[in-house]
Design an enzyme around this catalytic site. Structure first.
Site, PDB file in Angstrom:
ATOM      1  N   HIS A 116     -10.473  87.686  76.766  1.00  0.00           N
ATOM      2  CA  HIS A 116      -9.661  88.612  75.970  1.00  0.00           C
ATOM      3  C   HIS A 116      -8.531  89.216  76.804  1.00  0.00           C
ATOM      4  O   HIS A 116      -7.356  89.157  76.412  1.00  0.00           O
ATOM      5  CB  HIS A 116     -10.559  89.725  75.422  1.00  0.00           C
ATOM      6  N   GLU A 117      -8.882  89.800  77.932  1.00  0.00           N
ATOM      7  CA  GLU A 117      -7.858  90.448  78.748  1.00  0.00           C
ATOM      8  C   GLU A 117      -6.865  89.442  79.308  1.00  0.00           C
ATOM      9  O   GLU A 117      -5.681  89.748  79.485  1.00  0.00           O
ATOM     10  CB  GLU A 117      -8.503  91.264  79.869  1.00  0.00           C
ATOM     11  N   HIS A 140      -3.978  88.934  76.991  1.00  0.00           N
ATOM     12  CA  HIS A 140      -2.862  89.868  77.213  1.00  0.00           C
ATOM     13  C   HIS A 140      -2.026  89.409  78.408  1.00  0.00           C
ATOM     14  O   HIS A 140      -0.802  89.433  78.375  1.00  0.00           O
ATOM     15  CB  HIS A 140      -3.394  91.267  77.502  1.00  0.00           C
TER      16      HIS A 140
END
Length: 716
Positions: A506-507, A510
């Site tokens: 997920h990170e 980004h």
């Protein structure tokens, strides 16, 4: 929640376009300055490789002088634009503002980057001192009548200026920023706005300080080994290390940090101790003492309402959502209300299943909130023959990081080369050079994975420098991910739960957006997007982790090197919709709590405990589930940038689910789909309206049905 939190840089920086830094621009405006302390690294160019901040040379004593100087420079630069005798043009006004504030931006990016991961009393004191000054600078800019008149003059000519799409967006956002910043107010109201902004800044800092104290001060000390029954060995070992660090040699200590709390709630057979740590977590900031956040939350909600009304908005939520893709509170509630009934119904079914298991075991007690994780895990084992602990050996931190890099290379040809000789702010940080498919250099990617008391909870991405080209050169990004994984014990690697591994993906979602950004103006690049859209690329990234082709590449047993068995992969996929009633309901409850706080149409202070209780009762949340974030520790909305925006994870999830359909239909590594996604989503940042850019990629607006289906909430 896998959070991405950006540094709370003042409105001054937003208006000046300083959401990234440009070290090469630091020296020029300083040439005429006298009596500058040249021992302070901020007062000269960063001569480090790739312009990485020289962390080892930066002392805490350097920040305040650098901030003070940056504020002076920024004020001078803005005044020069406002007082320019030449007729206002896009270049000498709007673009000039975008280029102002480089020095302050450089200092801010470093300082606010480290306040999240390297906080201590001295850093917090600096933050407390400088925050009101940055807020005042923001007001000085947004309330400068001469500057606004120049921007307004350019804005009124917008249809005759033949601007590029990104220039049109910059002009629109700059003009709108002034309106939202109070430029049209009379002098008395401008003074009121300044006072409100100062109070808001101070209270937000206090909320965060209280929560950090509450989180770090709690400890559950265990001195009887029998009380560790059910816990995995690596969790026990980590608790022993924590005990030693906290002066409890020979014992075991558990904290409210997630890598400690979550495994205890999941595996401990000691129901009383599960209750202790659960309440220790959920009562943070909720006690009637000097660290109580309830009154602060109520004051923040009141001040935000007053500010919104002053600026002509019905509520704070209306003010915030005017800049979001959702646009109005009504649209947000419409989505939340569409998902809530199905989620709550599923959660009640899950609770009933757990009660049946408790009764069958002769438990003779009613299911409570601190039982949920424990019995969910037992049912997962029974129903899917899937033991979460059995998956951990295949998800070492190192192998999962390799899986992330493998996925990026398969999709876009991006490769990562680790460097151990580059500057870093903590020994835990790992640094990678990033290269594109043609071998060209892209930027720097840093990771900071392990929990420590100087680091706030959660997980996030940000940058020490963003990508842009507005000075006629390609400025490359310096991106970082911060997480809170347990530190390895002895010779064993850090082993991740499935959720923790998913957080890494997920990170990185980004991070890859920040790395592949391709824009001209720095205020528009990377993750410069509305709150309800910015989580979309990170959520999409999670999908690849569960695909057999990806798992078979990185999910290897840390001892034997064995690839994760396909049977276990199938169990993981089969269990994908398990416990989604709970996960969706606790999240939605927090999102609804946020929206209700910020759709208040009164400045009257609320009894926060009663207010929260009434909202929970109104939506019908069952007693065995608490909102993911209660008021006292809801730092996203009271100390971060997510007020009236926590719903954004679900809003973004509709884009994510629709996007994943495209990859599943065309192939998860389909070149054409991946390139379209890169071009219209990852590279674009905030150059144009996100909804329009999404339609260019997908050919349609997203629908909510794929989201409901994915979460198992359609009744099918």
């Amino acid at each position: 929640m896998k959070t991405r939190v950006l540094a709370p840089i003042a409105l001054a920086i937003a208006l000046a376009g300083c959401q990234s830094d440009n070290a090469s621009q630091v020296q020029a405006p300083l040439a005429a300055e006298q009596n500058i302390n040249m021992d302070n690294p901020f007062f000269s160019d960063f001569t480090t490789p790739y312009g990485i901040p020289p962390f080892e040379k930066i002392k805490k004593s350097h920040y305040l002088p650098a901030f003070e100087h940056g504020i002076t420079l920024s004020r001078n630069e803005i005044n020069a634009i406002a007082n320019n005798s030449a007729a206002p043009t896009f270049e000498n006004t709007v673009e000039a503002m975008e280029k102002a504030g480089d020095f302050l931006n450089t200092v801010s990016n470093v300082f606010y980057g480290l306040t999240g991961s390297m906080s201590d009393a001295e850093m917090r004191a600096i933050n407390k001192e400088i925050s009101p000054k940055l807020s005042a600078l923001g007001d000085d800019i947004s309330l400068n009548p001469a500057l606004f008149q120049r921007v307004k003059a350019v804005y009124q000519q917008k249809d005759q200026l033949n601007l590029r799409a990104d220039q049109k967006t910059l002009l629109e956002t700059t003009y709108k920023g002034f309106i939202r910043g109070g430029a049209n107010l009379n002098e008395a109201d401008k003074n009121t706005l300044r006072q409100l902004n100062e109070k808001l800044s101070k209270l937000s800092l206090k909320f965060g300080e209280n929560l950090l104290h509450e989180t770090n001060s709690f400890e559950m000390v265990i001195d009887n080994k029998a009380d560790l029954d059910g816990l995995p060995e690596d969790i026990i070992a980590a608790a022993a290390v924590t005990a030693t660090e906290r002066g409890h040699d020979g014992k075991w200590v558990f904290t409210t940090h997630r890598p400690s709390k979550n495994p205890f709630l999941t595996y401990s057979t000691n129901r009383k101790l599960r209750e202790t740590i659960y309440k220790g977590y959920t009562e943070r900031g909720n006690n009637d003492d000097e660290y109580d956040n309830k009154k602060i939350a109520s004051e923040l909600a009141s001040l935000r309402y007053q500010k919104a009304k002053l600026l002509g908005y019905k509520t704070h939520a209306n003010f915030v959502l005017d800049n979001a893709t959702a646009k109005t509170p009504e649209n947000v509630f419409k989505l939340l209300d569409k998902v809530w009934p199905a989620a709550l119904k599923q959660a009640k079914l899950e609770a009933a299943d757990m009660q049946k298991m408790i009764d069958a075991e002769g438990g003779n007690f009613e299911l409570a909130a601190w039982d949920w994780w424990y019995y969910a895990e037992k049912i997962r084992k029974a129903r899917y023959d899937l033991d979460a602990a059995a998956t951990k050996p295949y998800f070492s931190l190192e192998s999962t990081l390799k899986g992330v890099f493998f996925t990026a290379e398969k999709l876009w040809g991006v490769t990562f080369k680790e460097r151990s000789d580059l500057p870093k702010y903590h020994e835990d940080v790992r640094t990678f050079e990033v290269y594109d498919k043609d071998g060209s250099y892209v930027g720097i990617f840093m990771t900071d994975h392990f929990v420590r008391e100087s680091k706030r909870g959660g997980a996030w991405m940000s940058s020490f420098r963003k990508q842009y080209r507005m000075y006629g050169e390609d400025v490359t990004p310096i991106i970082y991910n911060v997480l809170n994984y347990p530190r390895p014990v002895g010779d064993n690697p850090t082993l991740l739960t499935f959720d923790q591994a998913s957080t890494l993906f997920h990170e990185f979602g980004h991070a890859i957006q920040g790395l592949l950004s391709d824009g001209y103006y720095r205020s528009q690049t990377g993750t410069a997007l509305p709150r309800d859209y910015v989580e979309y690329p990170s959520q999409v990234m999670e999908n690849w982790m569960t695909e057999p082709e990806v798992l078979s590449n990185f999910a290897r047993h840390y001892q034997t090197g064995e690839v994760i068995p396909m049977e276990l992969v199938e169990k993981i996929q089969a269990a994908g919709k398990f416990n989604q009633g709970f996960a969706t309901t606790e999240y939605l409850a927090a999102a609804l709590l946020d929206m209700n706080w910020h759709t208040l149409e009164t400045a009257e202070l609320q009894d926060a405990a009663k207010f929260e209780k009434d909202i929970i009762s109104k939506i019908g949340l069952i007693d065995t589930i608490a909102p993911r974030y209660r008021t006292g520790y809801f730092s996203h909305i009271f100390a971060g940038g997510y007020s009236s925006g926590y719903y954004g994870y679900l809003w973004s999830n509709t884009y994510d689910a629709d996007t994943w359909l495209a990859f599943k239909e065309n192939g998860i590594f389909d070149h054409t789909t991946a390139e379209l996604y890169r071009k219209h989503v990852l590279e674009t940042g905030g150059k144009e309206d996100p909804a329009m850019m999404y339609r260019r990629f997908r050919g349609q607006d997203p629908k909510v049905e794929p989201l409901l289906e994915r979460r198992g909430l359609t009744g099918k």
